[in-house]
Design an enzyme around this catalytic site. Sequence first.
Site, PDB file in Angstrom:
ATOM      1  N   ARG A 117     -10.442   3.610  -5.939  1.00 29.28           N
ATOM      2  CA  ARG A 117     -10.811   3.722  -7.344  1.00 29.28           C
ATOM      3  C   ARG A 117     -10.235   2.616  -8.228  1.00 29.28           C
ATOM      4  NH1 ARG A 117     -11.457   8.268  -4.985  1.00 29.28           N
ATOM      5  NH2 ARG A 117      -9.565   7.555  -3.934  1.00 29.28           N
ATOM      6  N   THR A 118      -8.935   2.413  -8.129  1.00 33.85           N
ATOM      7  CA  THR A 118      -8.302   1.514  -9.099  1.00 33.85           C
ATOM      8  C   THR A 118      -8.814   0.092  -8.929  1.00 33.85           C
ATOM      9  OG1 THR A 118      -6.382   2.933  -8.885  1.00 33.85           O
ATOM     10  CG2 THR A 118      -6.090   0.885 -10.103  1.00 33.85           C
TER      11      THR A 118
ATOM     12  N   LYS B 135       3.710 -14.376   5.297  1.00 38.46           N
ATOM     13  CA  LYS B 135       4.516 -15.540   5.716  1.00 38.46           C
ATOM     14  C   LYS B 135       5.876 -15.548   5.037  1.00 38.46           C
ATOM     15  CE  LYS B 135       0.490 -18.019   4.975  1.00 38.46           C
ATOM     16  NZ  LYS B 135      -0.168 -19.251   4.516  1.00 38.46           N
TER      17      LYS B 135
ATOM     18  N   ARG C 272      -1.098  -4.000  -7.634  1.00 41.09           N
ATOM     19  CA  ARG C 272      -0.587  -2.776  -7.000  1.00 41.09           C
ATOM     20  C   ARG C 272       0.382  -3.209  -5.901  1.00 41.09           C
ATOM     21  NH1 ARG C 272      -3.881   2.480  -5.053  1.00 41.09           N
ATOM     22  NH2 ARG C 272      -3.858   2.719  -7.307  1.00 41.09           N
TER      23      ARG C 272
ATOM     24  N   HIS D  57       1.917   4.541 -12.755  1.00 43.78           N
ATOM     25  CA  HIS D  57       0.503   4.151 -12.617  1.00 43.78           C
ATOM     26  C   HIS D  57      -0.105   4.343 -14.015  1.00 43.78           C
ATOM     27  CE1 HIS D  57      -3.370   3.393 -11.063  1.00 43.78           C
ATOM     28  NE2 HIS D  57      -3.419   4.248 -10.054  1.00 43.78           N
TER      29      HIS D  57
HETATM   30  N1   CP Z   1      -6.178   7.283  -8.341  1.00 37.57           N
HETATM   31  C1   CP Z   1      -5.991   6.159  -7.616  1.00 37.57           C
HETATM   32  O1   CP Z   1      -5.078   5.344  -7.892  1.00 37.57           O
HETATM   33  O2   CP Z   1      -6.867   5.993  -6.587  1.00 37.57           O
HETATM   34  P1   CP Z   1      -6.915   4.779  -5.575  1.00 37.57           P
HETATM   35  O3   CP Z   1      -5.636   4.822  -4.748  1.00 37.57           O
HETATM   36  O4   CP Z   1      -8.157   4.972  -4.759  1.00 37.57           O
HETATM   37  O5   CP Z   1      -6.942   3.500  -6.374  1.00 37.57           O
END
Ligand code: CP
Length: 305
Positions: A55-56, A85, A106, A134
Amino acid sequence: VQHILSAEQFTTEQLAEIFTRTDDIRALLDSDRQSLAERHKGIIAATLFYEPSTRTRLSFESAAQRLGMGIISTENAKEFSSNIKGETLEDSIITVSKYADVIILRHGDDDSAERAAKVSDVPIINAGAGKGEHPTQALLDLYTIKHAKGRTDNLHIVIGGDLEHGRTARSLARLIALYPGNRITFVSTPELQIGGDIKTYLESKGTKHTETSDLSPALRDADVVYWTRLQKERHAGSDMQSNFSIGQSELDIMPEGAIILHPLPRNDEIQTVVDSNKRAKYFDQVQNGLYVRMALLDMSAKDQV
Ligand code: CP
């Protein structure tokens, strides 16, 4: 440079501004998609994901493209960037900031977004940092609450699941604390309770909160039920269970006006029988994620700051 690092950075005024921009963009997607696609031509967004995502990452990439931005990315930064590396996160961020106007990151380290922001001269958007935060998920969660419930205050919000490792729950709790009259019931097994730092934060804001491992009483007067999965990838070598599952008997207890949220992905903690119930709003969250992230990119793009 306007980074998005933590849910703690937002004021209610800024949240109102983000949600107004989100509503505007949502309307434009219906009425004038072409003008949106012209808006940020020549701007480049980088998605740098050291942990898996559906999703993100894809919503940010879709959001950027719908705003006319170009995208640079690596399929799996942990393996297919120069991380493999031995390059430090800092050196990678300095490098990518020479190529992109905004970096969506991320990473598995709780402090990764802050470390990236220290060395980047383009905005860093924290798209999930270890078991820390998040924030963009919390923004879309709150936006979904606002639209489904018509308010963000005076709500009883039940947050449950793996609260020790669930960064989305931590970020959402921080946003909920900004509004008066909200109270939170955290539901988890004793091993998976929310961190003390979040409880201290809620106390500093005067937000009432309790902890329990008894789900049913918490559901009876819930306005919002926010569930999270057991983060198996952060329980190396353990066979820990979260012991909760939302199904028909939980729906029977919850008020008719309550809503059920989940950041997804889910495992078995929300049964598929719930999906067709009008109170299930987790796929609305997915859709709202696109709108909110378009608003954030629109506001964060280099030519806007
Ligand atoms: N909710 C969320 O962060 O989903 P993903 O891990 O699929 O990005």
